[in-house]
Design an enzyme around this catalytic site. Structure first.
Site, PDB file in Angstrom:
ATOM      1  N   ASP A  14       4.976  13.058  28.643  1.00  0.00           N
ATOM      2  CA  ASP A  14       5.084  11.866  29.498  1.00  0.00           C
ATOM      3  C   ASP A  14       6.063  10.852  28.904  1.00  0.00           C
ATOM      4  O   ASP A  14       6.228  10.778  27.679  1.00  0.00           O
ATOM      5  CB  ASP A  14       3.688  11.233  29.660  1.00  0.00           C
ATOM      6  N   GLY A  15       6.681  10.081  29.787  1.00  0.00           N
ATOM      7  CA  GLY A  15       7.532   8.969  29.345  1.00  0.00           C
ATOM      8  C   GLY A  15       9.019   9.167  29.594  1.00  0.00           C
ATOM      9  O   GLY A  15       9.830   8.343  29.169  1.00  0.00           O
ATOM     10  N   ASN A  16       9.379  10.232  30.297  1.00  0.00           N
ATOM     11  CA  ASN A  16      10.810  10.480  30.566  1.00  0.00           C
ATOM     12  C   ASN A  16      11.449   9.328  31.345  1.00  0.00           C
ATOM     13  O   ASN A  16      12.549   8.883  31.029  1.00  0.00           O
ATOM     14  CB  ASN A  16      10.992  11.749  31.416  1.00  0.00           C
ATOM     15  N   GLY A  17      10.745   8.875  32.381  1.00  0.00           N
ATOM     16  CA  GLY A  17      11.299   7.835  33.247  1.00  0.00           C
ATOM     17  C   GLY A  17      11.482   6.531  32.497  1.00  0.00           C
ATOM     18  O   GLY A  17      12.545   5.898  32.569  1.00  0.00           O
ATOM     19  N   ARG A  18      10.457   6.139  31.742  1.00  0.00           N
ATOM     20  CA  ARG A  18      10.548   4.865  31.003  1.00  0.00           C
ATOM     21  C   ARG A  18      11.606   4.935  29.905  1.00  0.00           C
ATOM     22  O   ARG A  18      12.316   3.970  29.640  1.00  0.00           O
ATOM     23  CB  ARG A  18       9.170   4.496  30.422  1.00  0.00           C
ATOM     24  N   TRP A  19      11.732   6.095  29.275  1.00  0.00           N
ATOM     25  CA  TRP A  19      12.765   6.276  28.246  1.00  0.00           C
ATOM     26  C   TRP A  19      14.147   6.000  28.857  1.00  0.00           C
ATOM     27  O   TRP A  19      14.962   5.300  28.278  1.00  0.00           O
ATOM     28  CB  TRP A  19      12.707   7.710  27.696  1.00  0.00           C
ATOM     29  N   GLU A  61      -0.059  16.389  41.464  1.00  0.00           N
ATOM     30  CA  GLU A  61       0.032  15.028  42.014  1.00  0.00           C
ATOM     31  C   GLU A  61       1.481  14.503  42.011  1.00  0.00           C
ATOM     32  O   GLU A  61       1.803  13.556  42.730  1.00  0.00           O
ATOM     33  CB  GLU A  61      -0.857  14.073  41.205  1.00  0.00           C
ATOM     34  N   ASN A  62       2.333  15.112  41.190  1.00  0.00           N
ATOM     35  CA  ASN A  62       3.718  14.622  41.108  1.00  0.00           C
ATOM     36  C   ASN A  62       4.518  14.833  42.397  1.00  0.00           C
ATOM     37  O   ASN A  62       5.583  14.242  42.586  1.00  0.00           O
ATOM     38  CB  ASN A  62       4.471  15.260  39.923  1.00  0.00           C
ATOM     39  N   TRP A  63       3.991  15.656  43.325  1.00  0.00           N
ATOM     40  CA  TRP A  63       4.671  15.813  44.626  1.00  0.00           C
ATOM     41  C   TRP A  63       4.707  14.489  45.374  1.00  0.00           C
ATOM     42  O   TRP A  63       5.506  14.304  46.295  1.00  0.00           O
ATOM     43  CB  TRP A  63       3.951  16.856  45.494  1.00  0.00           C
ATOM     44  N   ARG A 179      -0.377  13.812  23.869  1.00  0.00           N
ATOM     45  CA  ARG A 179       0.262  13.129  25.004  1.00  0.00           C
ATOM     46  C   ARG A 179       1.232  12.098  24.470  1.00  0.00           C
ATOM     47  O   ARG A 179       0.846  11.211  23.701  1.00  0.00           O
ATOM     48  CB  ARG A 179      -0.765  12.445  25.914  1.00  0.00           C
TER      49      ARG A 179
HETATM   50  C1  IPE Z   1       1.344  13.562  33.702  1.00  0.00           C
HETATM   51  O1  IPE Z   1       2.181  12.475  33.741  1.00  0.00           O
HETATM   52  C2  IPE Z   1       2.037  14.751  34.325  1.00  0.00           C
HETATM   53  C3  IPE Z   1       3.092  15.348  33.527  1.00  0.00           C
HETATM   54  C4  IPE Z   1       3.438  15.004  32.331  1.00  0.00           C
HETATM   55  C5  IPE Z   1       3.768  16.457  34.168  1.00  0.00           C
HETATM   56  P1  IPE Z   1       2.144  11.428  34.945  1.00  0.00           P
HETATM   57  O2  IPE Z   1       3.172  10.409  34.627  1.00  0.00           O
HETATM   58  O3  IPE Z   1       2.275  12.132  36.237  1.00  0.00           O
HETATM   59  O4  IPE Z   1       0.676  10.836  34.835  1.00  0.00           O
HETATM   60  P2  IPE Z   1       0.115   9.415  35.246  1.00  0.00           P
HETATM   61  O5  IPE Z   1       0.614   9.151  36.643  1.00  0.00           O
HETATM   62  O6  IPE Z   1       0.655   8.435  34.267  1.00  0.00           O
HETATM   63  O7  IPE Z   1      -1.365   9.542  35.143  1.00  0.00           O
HETATM   64  C1  IPE Z   2       6.795  12.884  32.645  1.00  0.00           C
HETATM   65  O1  IPE Z   2       7.560  11.739  32.620  1.00  0.00           O
HETATM   66  C2  IPE Z   2       7.470  13.993  33.419  1.00  0.00           C
HETATM   67  C3  IPE Z   2       6.875  14.248  34.736  1.00  0.00           C
HETATM   68  C4  IPE Z   2       5.762  13.745  35.183  1.00  0.00           C
HETATM   69  C5  IPE Z   2       7.606  15.155  35.606  1.00  0.00           C
HETATM   70  P1  IPE Z   2       7.409  10.613  33.733  1.00  0.00           P
HETATM   71  O2  IPE Z   2       8.377  10.909  34.825  1.00  0.00           O
HETATM   72  O3  IPE Z   2       6.006  10.483  34.168  1.00  0.00           O
HETATM   73  O4  IPE Z   2       7.877   9.337  32.956  1.00  0.00           O
HETATM   74  P2  IPE Z   2       7.223   7.892  33.001  1.00  0.00           P
HETATM   75  O5  IPE Z   2       5.769   8.060  32.670  1.00  0.00           O
HETATM   76  O6  IPE Z   2       7.429   7.369  34.378  1.00  0.00           O
HETATM   77  O7  IPE Z   2       7.957   7.128  31.968  1.00  0.00           O
HETATM   78 MG    MG Z   3       4.428   9.339  33.565  1.00  0.00          MG
END
Ligand code: IPE
Ligand code: IPE
Ligand code: MG
Length: 235
Positions: A14-19, A61-63, A179
């Site tokens: 987790d955290g790709n987007g915020r990075w 849920e990511n869909w 995580r």
């Molecule tokens: C969990 O991260 C799913 C993956 C890492 C693929 P999310 O970013 O989707 O989880 P939430 O929304 O913070 O619970």
């Molecule tokens: C996890 O990184 C990767 C996936 C859920 C696909 P996020 O995309 O959830 O990154 P944040 O949590 O928004 O930083």
């Molecule tokens: Mg995330």
């Protein structure tokens, strides 16, 4: 057996987007960088003799994310499945994909075909077994397992029977779950398998998660006392 008695590590990447956002980049740039971290982590796990690792790459849920991000992630996944599999095979990795792979379901037929191909290509790998969790939800996995038992006419549903139908059937349960990204939750990841796992939460965003940090966590794990509901003296 691996160092510190680790049979399986589960990663919530987790955290790709915020990075990316912290650097003025697009969320997709963060996901791209995250794929590089995955490569480094796999190399470290092989060095550390960890036999099985699971990676949460895309949840059921990511869909619900914006269409452009979902499409970008699916494209990245396709690229990964075409460009990375040979390299993983060379390293001796065996790949399996965990999650709902129903034909005609949410994953495209081209991605499903690439998954089959990747599994076939790497099936003899012995250096490490990698579960890549895509279109994965823990509740969904348990429901699918129970449905299989019901369909088979099973009258008595036991934990052992459910376990035998999970996507990870036959594999050791994760000893630890790591995580990244600072959140302290499971987000529907391996709910069954993580029953007794040790949990580690790292503040590092996944693209910044380093070999040194992983090595340190593996070392710290060996200091934790696991009791499995019993008392320390009757382990
Ligand atoms: C969990 O991260 C799913 C993956 C890492 C693929 P999310 O970013 O989707 O989880 P939430 O929304 O913070 O619970
Ligand atoms: C996890 O990184 C990767 C996936 C859920 C696909 P996020 O995309 O959830 O990154 P944040 O949590 O928004 O930083
Ligand atoms: Mg995330």
């Amino acid at each position: 057996m691996a160092k510190a008695g680790i049979n399986h590590i589960a990663f919530i990447m987790d955290g790709n987007g915020r990075w990316a956002q912290a650097r003025g980049l697009s969320r997709l740039d963060g996901h791209k960088e995250g794929a590089n971290t995955l490569r480094t982590v796999v190399e470290t796990l092989i060095e550390q003799n960890v036999p099985v690792a699971s990676f949460y790459a895309f949840s059921s849920e990511n869909w619900g994310r914006p269409k452009a991000e979902v499409e970008g992630l699916m494209l990245l996944l396709k690229n990964y499945l075409t460009s990375e599999v040979d390299k993983l095979a060379e390293k001796g990795a065996k790949l399996t994909f965990v999650g709902d792979r129903t034909k005609g379901g949410k994953l495209s037929s081209s991605i499903l075909a690439l998954m089959d191909k990747a599994e076939e290509k790497t099936k003899d790998g012995t250096a490490i077994h990698l579960n890549i969790c895509i279109n994965y939800g823990g509740q969904d996995e348990i429901a699918r397992a129970v449905q299989k038992l019901v369909d088979a006419g099973e009258g008595v549903i036991t934990p052992k029977a459910i376990e035998s139908q999970l996507d990870t059937a036959g594999q050791p349960m994760p000893d630890l779950c790591i995580r990244t990204g600072g959140e302290q939750r499971l987000s529907n990841f391996m709910l069954w398998q993580l029953s007794y796992a040790e949990l580690f939460f790292s503040k590092s965003y996944w693209p910044a998660f380093s070999k040194e940090e992983l090595t340190q966590i593996i070392q710290d794990f060996s200091g934790r006392q696991r009791r499995f509901g019993k008392l320390p003296e009757n382990q």
